[in-house]
Write an enzyme that holds these catalytic residues in place. Structure first.
Site, PDB file in Angstrom:
ATOM      1  N   ASP A 170      11.486  -9.622  11.031  1.00  0.00           N
ATOM      2  CA  ASP A 170      11.511 -10.086   9.646  1.00  0.00           C
ATOM      3  C   ASP A 170      11.012 -11.518   9.634  1.00  0.00           C
ATOM      4  OD1 ASP A 170      13.505  -9.142   6.943  1.00  0.00           O
ATOM      5  OD2 ASP A 170      12.426 -11.032   6.981  1.00  0.00           O
ATOM      6  N   GLU A 258       0.763   6.658  -7.639  1.00  0.00           N
ATOM      7  CA  GLU A 258       1.757   7.696  -7.863  1.00  0.00           C
ATOM      8  C   GLU A 258       1.618   8.250  -9.277  1.00  0.00           C
ATOM      9  OE1 GLU A 258       5.589   6.066  -6.981  1.00  0.00           O
ATOM     10  OE2 GLU A 258       5.155   5.807  -4.842  1.00  0.00           O
ATOM     11  N   HIS A 281       8.839   9.565  -3.892  1.00  0.00           N
ATOM     12  CA  HIS A 281       9.500   8.298  -4.217  1.00  0.00           C
ATOM     13  C   HIS A 281      10.965   8.552  -4.601  1.00  0.00           C
ATOM     14  CE1 HIS A 281       8.478   3.962  -5.614  1.00  0.00           C
ATOM     15  NE2 HIS A 281       9.727   4.013  -5.164  1.00  0.00           N
TER      16      HIS A 281
END
Length: 402
Positions: A170, A258, A281
């Site tokens: 990260d 999408e 999703h």
């Protein structure tokens, strides 16, 4: 006051809005710019999920809009800077669906490792394929998590409970959970991981984060999962690596483009590939998560319009004032400049006694909520609004009806 809710936001939000006296209008799918502008006529609050884009053009066209609620984790679908410039708070649900996403990813890891997609397809086709070929336990395997936030850390804990080793990367300095190990770079993580799972946010800098070079750096026959943002991954490069056999399997829940509504046609270069799980999703789409998200974000929206709270706003300074029980509450959003608070208090002192005050600043903006023990005269409010540093002034009274 009216709220427009798009994309099948859970009905748990209804009770929250009803209690606040807010009329709710619902649309099942997302809207493009022109349709959204038209639908927001006479609407003060907007609730969306991930497919609706709230652009600067939309914000310019609806100056009466007071707040936007993203009934999901991501907020990159909203022009946050433009909203902040207009004094429009944006809220999301950063925690409510974390567990649902984690459970989906764990299920995908197990399904991919055991090649369950192929097994069930063959059995449905009448083929008895009782073989251990290509099937593995996840115990002792290494999970690499890219993005170690709310979801990444929960995934780390659950994966470790399954006996997996966990490494993570990260850009923020986040503490490791359990026995997880921080990697110094993404390449270092890719060299160690048997499973790579992406959990980064939708900031523009993450577009194209994972492409051909990153897939090439993964261990041969590793597994790949993306339940973060569609624009993060080069799906063509993923397809090439699946077909070449370098990547043994993948699970993808988010896509660069999408469909807007339920039942629309879905197109992707990843369709039809063996050991590739495609889901629409649905990482956060459990009844439990959507119910909690509905209540949480609706509560943030009503908390702002009824009490002036901006707690957990993603683009304005966050202030959580105590409930107002008497007098008047004055909210002042202003440029973060010296002397503003002193002038505010001097102006309000002529109107009554200040009983409580809360202030927060973030970047170029400051927000202060002040409670006064009596009604605030209109000329006092006009004086505050006339200050060169004022963005807006709002007032509230106890049990205000919207």
């Amino acid at each position: 006051m009216k709220a427009l809710l798009l994309e099948d936001i859970h009905t748990s939000s209804q009770e929250v809005f009803d209690d606040a006296g807010i009329e709710v209008l619902r649309r099942p799918g997302s809207l493009d710019e022109d349709d959204l502008i038209a639908a927001l006529d006479g609407v003060e609050l907007l609730g969306i999920r991930s497919n609706t884009r709230v652009t600067e053009r939309v914000l310019d066209a609806v100056p009466h809009l007071q707040a936007v609620g993203c009934f999901c984790i991501g907020t990159n679908q909203v022009a946050l800077g433009a909203a902040a410039e207009r004094g429009l708070p944006v809220f999301n649900a950063p925690y409510s669906n974390s567990r649902s996403v984690v459970e989906l990813v764990i299920a995908e890891i197990l399904a991919l490792a055991r090649r369950l997609t192929e097994k069930t397809e063959r059995l449905h086709n009448g083929i008895w394929d009782k073989s251990a070929k290509g099937s593995h336990e996840v115990r002792g395997r290494t999970l690499g998590i890219i993005g170690y936030g709310n979801i990444g850390t929960q995934l780390s804990n659950v994966a470790e409970a399954l006996g997996m080793r966990v490494v993570f990367y990260d850009i923020a300095d986040r503490p490791a959970h359990g026995n997880a190990r921080r990697m110094r770079s993404m390449d270092e993580l890719l060299a160690h991981a048997d499973v790579v799972s992406l959990h980064v946010d939708g900031r523009p800098g993450n577009a194209g984060l994972f492409g051909a070079d990153q897939f090439a750096a993964m261990k041969p026959r590793a597994l790949f999962i993306n339940a973060s943002r569609g624009m993060v991954v080069d799906d063509v490069a993923l397809r090439d690596n699946i077909l070449s056999g370098h990547i043994a399997g993948a699970a993808i829940d988010v896509f660069p483009i999408e469909p807007k509504a339920q039942g629309d046609t879905f197109e992707s270069v990843l369709r039809g590939l063996d050991n590739v799980i495609l889901t629409p999703h649905v990482g956060a789409s459990t009844l439990e998560a959507q119910e909690e998200i509905g209540r949480f974000v609706a509560g943030k929206l009503t908390g702002f319009v009824r009490q002036g709270s901006t707690a957990l706003s993603v683009n304005l300074p966050g202030v959580q004032p105590a409930p107002l029980t008497a007098g008047t509450r004055v909210g002042l959003l202003h440029e973060n400049a010296p002397g503003v608070l002193a002038r505010l208090n001097q102006t309000l002192a002529t109107a009554g006694n200040i009983t409580a005050q809360a202030l927060a600043t973030a970047g170029e903006l400051g927000y202060v909520v002040t409670d006064v023990d009596s009604a605030t005269p209109q000329d006092t409010l006009d004086e505050l609004r006339a200050d060169a540093h004022t963005r807006w002034v709002r007032t509230w009274v106890p049990d205000q009806q919207l």
